[in-house]
Design an enzyme around this catalytic site. Structure first.
Site, PDB file in Angstrom:
ATOM      1  N   TYR A  46      -2.219 -26.266 -14.453  1.00 28.18           N
ATOM      2  CA  TYR A  46      -1.466 -27.266 -15.205  1.00 28.18           C
ATOM      3  C   TYR A  46      -0.286 -26.622 -15.928  1.00 28.18           C
ATOM      4  O   TYR A  46       0.842 -27.121 -15.880  1.00 28.18           O
ATOM      5  CB  TYR A  46      -2.359 -27.990 -16.206  1.00 28.18           C
ATOM      6  CG  TYR A  46      -1.593 -28.998 -17.028  1.00 28.18           C
ATOM      7  CD1 TYR A  46      -1.258 -30.235 -16.482  1.00 28.18           C
ATOM      8  CD2 TYR A  46      -1.166 -28.692 -18.318  1.00 28.18           C
ATOM      9  CE1 TYR A  46      -0.516 -31.146 -17.208  1.00 28.18           C
ATOM     10  CE2 TYR A  46      -0.424 -29.600 -19.046  1.00 28.18           C
ATOM     11  CZ  TYR A  46      -0.102 -30.826 -18.496  1.00 28.18           C
ATOM     12  OH  TYR A  46       0.650 -31.726 -19.208  1.00 28.18           O
ATOM     13  N   SER A 128       3.732 -32.368 -29.084  1.00 34.43           N
ATOM     14  CA  SER A 128       3.861 -33.255 -27.935  1.00 34.43           C
ATOM     15  C   SER A 128       3.205 -34.608 -28.192  1.00 34.43           C
ATOM     16  O   SER A 128       2.197 -34.707 -28.900  1.00 34.43           O
ATOM     17  CB  SER A 128       3.194 -32.599 -26.709  1.00 34.43           C
ATOM     18  OG  SER A 128       3.071 -33.516 -25.642  1.00 34.43           O
ATOM     19  N   LEU A 150       8.669 -37.379 -28.309  1.00 30.60           N
ATOM     20  CA  LEU A 150       8.274 -38.758 -28.054  1.00 30.60           C
ATOM     21  C   LEU A 150       8.519 -39.152 -26.605  1.00 30.60           C
ATOM     22  O   LEU A 150       9.613 -38.959 -26.065  1.00 30.60           O
ATOM     23  CB  LEU A 150       9.088 -39.695 -28.958  1.00 30.60           C
ATOM     24  CG  LEU A 150       8.840 -41.194 -28.766  1.00 30.60           C
ATOM     25  CD1 LEU A 150       7.462 -41.580 -29.283  1.00 30.60           C
ATOM     26  CD2 LEU A 150       9.927 -42.006 -29.469  1.00 30.60           C
ATOM     27  N   TYR A 151       7.477 -39.723 -25.985  1.00 32.27           N
ATOM     28  CA  TYR A 151       7.633 -40.493 -24.756  1.00 32.27           C
ATOM     29  C   TYR A 151       7.668 -41.971 -25.163  1.00 32.27           C
ATOM     30  O   TYR A 151       6.774 -42.442 -25.868  1.00 32.27           O
ATOM     31  CB  TYR A 151       6.474 -40.264 -23.797  1.00 32.27           C
ATOM     32  CG  TYR A 151       6.547 -38.979 -23.021  1.00 32.27           C
ATOM     33  CD1 TYR A 151       7.508 -38.791 -22.030  1.00 32.27           C
ATOM     34  CD2 TYR A 151       5.633 -37.952 -23.253  1.00 32.27           C
ATOM     35  CE1 TYR A 151       7.573 -37.616 -21.302  1.00 32.27           C
ATOM     36  CE2 TYR A 151       5.682 -36.768 -22.521  1.00 32.27           C
ATOM     37  CZ  TYR A 151       6.655 -36.609 -21.553  1.00 32.27           C
ATOM     38  OH  TYR A 151       6.708 -35.452 -20.837  1.00 32.27           O
ATOM     39  N   THR A 177      12.041 -37.522 -24.988  1.00 27.53           N
ATOM     40  CA  THR A 177      12.144 -37.039 -23.614  1.00 27.53           C
ATOM     41  C   THR A 177      12.756 -38.142 -22.751  1.00 27.53           C
ATOM     42  O   THR A 177      12.219 -39.249 -22.670  1.00 27.53           O
ATOM     43  CB  THR A 177      10.770 -36.629 -23.077  1.00 27.53           C
ATOM     44  OG1 THR A 177      10.315 -35.489 -23.815  1.00 27.53           O
ATOM     45  CG2 THR A 177      10.845 -36.269 -21.603  1.00 27.53           C
ATOM     46  N   LYS A 234      15.926 -34.988 -25.208  1.00 29.28           N
ATOM     47  CA  LYS A 234      15.430 -33.831 -24.470  1.00 29.28           C
ATOM     48  C   LYS A 234      15.408 -34.146 -22.974  1.00 29.28           C
ATOM     49  O   LYS A 234      14.740 -35.085 -22.547  1.00 29.28           O
ATOM     50  CB  LYS A 234      14.021 -33.468 -24.945  1.00 29.28           C
ATOM     51  CG  LYS A 234      13.381 -32.300 -24.200  1.00 29.28           C
ATOM     52  CD  LYS A 234      11.972 -32.043 -24.716  1.00 29.28           C
ATOM     53  CE  LYS A 234      11.317 -30.865 -24.020  1.00 29.28           C
ATOM     54  NZ  LYS A 234      11.048 -31.134 -22.583  1.00 29.28           N
ATOM     55  N   HIS A 258      12.758 -29.871 -17.854  1.00 28.97           N
ATOM     56  CA  HIS A 258      11.312 -30.070 -17.976  1.00 28.97           C
ATOM     57  C   HIS A 258      10.557 -28.874 -17.396  1.00 28.97           C
ATOM     58  O   HIS A 258       9.496 -29.015 -16.788  1.00 28.97           O
ATOM     59  CB  HIS A 258      10.871 -31.362 -17.274  1.00 28.97           C
ATOM     60  CG  HIS A 258       9.805 -32.119 -18.009  1.00 28.97           C
ATOM     61  ND1 HIS A 258      10.072 -33.195 -18.814  1.00 28.97           N
ATOM     62  CD2 HIS A 258       8.469 -31.945 -18.059  1.00 28.97           C
ATOM     63  CE1 HIS A 258       8.947 -33.665 -19.321  1.00 28.97           C
ATOM     64  NE2 HIS A 258       7.957 -32.914 -18.891  1.00 28.97           N
ATOM     65  N   GLY A 291      12.399 -21.242 -18.868  1.00 29.24           N
ATOM     66  CA  GLY A 291      12.388 -19.882 -18.352  1.00 29.24           C
ATOM     67  C   GLY A 291      12.512 -18.777 -19.372  1.00 29.24           C
ATOM     68  O   GLY A 291      12.569 -17.600 -18.997  1.00 29.24           O
ATOM     69  N   ILE A 292      12.554 -19.102 -20.658  1.00 23.07           N
ATOM     70  CA  ILE A 292      12.725 -18.071 -21.688  1.00 23.07           C
ATOM     71  C   ILE A 292      11.479 -17.188 -21.733  1.00 23.07           C
ATOM     72  O   ILE A 292      10.383 -17.658 -22.027  1.00 23.07           O
ATOM     73  CB  ILE A 292      12.972 -18.705 -23.068  1.00 23.07           C
ATOM     74  CG1 ILE A 292      14.228 -19.577 -23.068  1.00 23.07           C
ATOM     75  CG2 ILE A 292      13.039 -17.620 -24.146  1.00 23.07           C
ATOM     76  CD1 ILE A 292      15.510 -18.834 -22.907  1.00 23.07           C
ATOM     77  N   ARG A 293      11.676 -15.904 -21.447  1.00 24.73           N
ATOM     78  CA  ARG A 293      10.565 -14.944 -21.458  1.00 24.73           C
ATOM     79  C   ARG A 293      10.918 -13.640 -22.169  1.00 24.73           C
ATOM     80  O   ARG A 293      10.033 -12.832 -22.442  1.00 24.73           O
ATOM     81  CB  ARG A 293      10.125 -14.599 -20.025  1.00 24.73           C
ATOM     82  CG  ARG A 293       9.604 -15.766 -19.203  1.00 24.73           C
ATOM     83  CD  ARG A 293       8.323 -16.346 -19.742  1.00 24.73           C
ATOM     84  NE  ARG A 293       7.804 -17.403 -18.876  1.00 24.73           N
ATOM     85  CZ  ARG A 293       8.165 -18.685 -18.974  1.00 24.73           C
ATOM     86  NH1 ARG A 293       9.044 -19.061 -19.887  1.00 24.73           N
ATOM     87  NH2 ARG A 293       7.646 -19.585 -18.160  1.00 24.73           N
ATOM     88  N   GLY A 312       7.854 -22.729 -24.141  1.00 25.42           N
ATOM     89  CA  GLY A 312       6.682 -23.549 -23.947  1.00 25.42           C
ATOM     90  C   GLY A 312       5.523 -22.868 -23.259  1.00 25.42           C
ATOM     91  O   GLY A 312       4.487 -22.592 -23.873  1.00 25.42           O
TER      92      GLY A 312
END
Length: 362
Positions: A46, A128, A150-151, A177, A234, A258, A291-293, A312
């Protein structure tokens, strides 16, 4: 770099392990490897997976990797100032915890551990809509600013009630979002037949996101009409959409694909960021995720026009490995690496990080 595509790189446990030694974790890639060993297969897939062929997931990393830095030497770097101001709050460094769903499938304490870890690391946490812990319980343990993602669901009265609940518990911003009217094609999730365990609930969302979340610019006007906290959008990838967002009166924009989880083959966020930054031209704060690592990734995003970034998946892996300690370790590693990147490129303030930090061929 993306070991999850290696057939030898497989989660091996069937239940979450909450007692993991983090002392030998050096970077966020180490942390993902450890998480894959101790997370349930369903939870790992997931978090780690993306949409369809996961090309966008790969491009998020490749595009950051391919940007080269242009250091300046013989600068006085004895004092660094990494503070930023967002919506009246001073943040000690420009890295926030992105909204991610279902934290109790990663650790028994769920979002409570995430909030505690954010507090230790002095990080703002964006909760979330798919939280598995009620907002008021998260707010009780939080010691740093909270935002809410918020969705917008079909029942607008429930949406309004949820926004007002987020405000009431002290959330400082609302991240709407806008890139998910329907869920994307997620083959890896489908292969493991992803579902929440019976004992885990998402109190503010029903149907686990299978319903359509149809909203338009009129809904953004509606949200702005009653929200008492800043509204950010977002999921913006298009400069024209960014312009319309500014014209609609939003308070900020999050450049996001996303994390490659919805529409595969859209570009990496770092690739579209400069065009959106040019369009917005500092009229509202601009954030980026995807992709921030590494600390150098944060530096590159700021150089390309972001005011801050969000992270995330690594937070989820940290949560799985060590609860609050794992979350704080993620943020501390990134913050330390970012400070080192600033020092080694000769930049001592956030304002000094501009596009001259990015190397261009002569």
């Amino acid at each position: 770099m993306n070991d999850q595509h290696n057939p030898e790189f497989k989660p091996t446990k069937t239940v979450p392990n909450t007692h993991v030694d983090l002392s030998d974790i050096i970077n966020l890639f180490d942390l993902e490897k450890r998480a894959a060993e101790i997370m349930t297969k369903m939870a790992y897939e997931y978090v780690a997976s993306g949409a369809a062929d996961e090309l966008t997931v790969r491009w998020n990393r490749e595009s950051l990797d391919n940007l080269k830095l242009n250091p300046s030497v013989l600068r006085d770097v004895s004092q660094l100032d990494t503070r930023i101001s967002l919506f009246g709050d001073e943040l000690p460094y420009p890295i926030l915890i992105a909204p991610t769903a279902f934290h109790k499938i990663m650790h028994p304490e769920g979002e409570l551990a995430t909030a505690r870890g954010a507090g230790v690391a002095s990080a703002t946490y964006v909760i979330s809509s798919f939280t598995t812990t009620p907002l008021e319980e998260i707010a009780e343990v939080a010691t740093q600013p909270l935002w809410f993602q918020l969705y917008v669901q079909d029942d607008r009265s429930l949406v309004k009630d949820l926004v007002q609940k987020a405000e009431a518990v002290g959330c400082r911003a609302l991240c709407v979002t806008v890139d998910t009217p329907v869920p994307g094609i997620r083959n890896r999730q489908d292969r493991v037949n992803f579902r929440l365990p019976d004992e885990v609930k998402a109190p503010y969302m029903h149907g686990l996101g299978d319903q359509k979340k149809l909203l338009t610019w009129a809904d953004i006007d509606w949200l702005n009409s009653f929200s008492n906290i800043p509204v950010l959008l977002k999921g913006i990838l298009n400069p024209a959409d960014a312009e319309q967002a500014v014209q609609a009166g939003v308070s900020g924009i999050i450049v996001s694909n996303h994390s490659g989880r919805n529409l595969d083959t859209v570009p990496a966020t770092i690739d579209v960021l400069p065009g959106i930054a040019n369009q917005v031209n500092k009229r509202v704060p601009l954030l980026m995720d995807g992709g921030i690592r590494r600390g150098t990734d944060v530096l590159k995003a700021l150089a390309q026009g972001a005011d801050a970034v969000l992270v995330g998946k690594p937070v989820c892996f940290g949560l799985a490995c060590g609860g609050a300690d794992g979350v704080s370790k993620v943020m501390t590693i990134l913050r330390t690496e970012f400070e080192l990147a600033m020092t080694l490129t000769g930049r001592t303030t956030i304002a000094s990080i501009d596009r001259s930090v990015i190397w261009k061929p002569a």
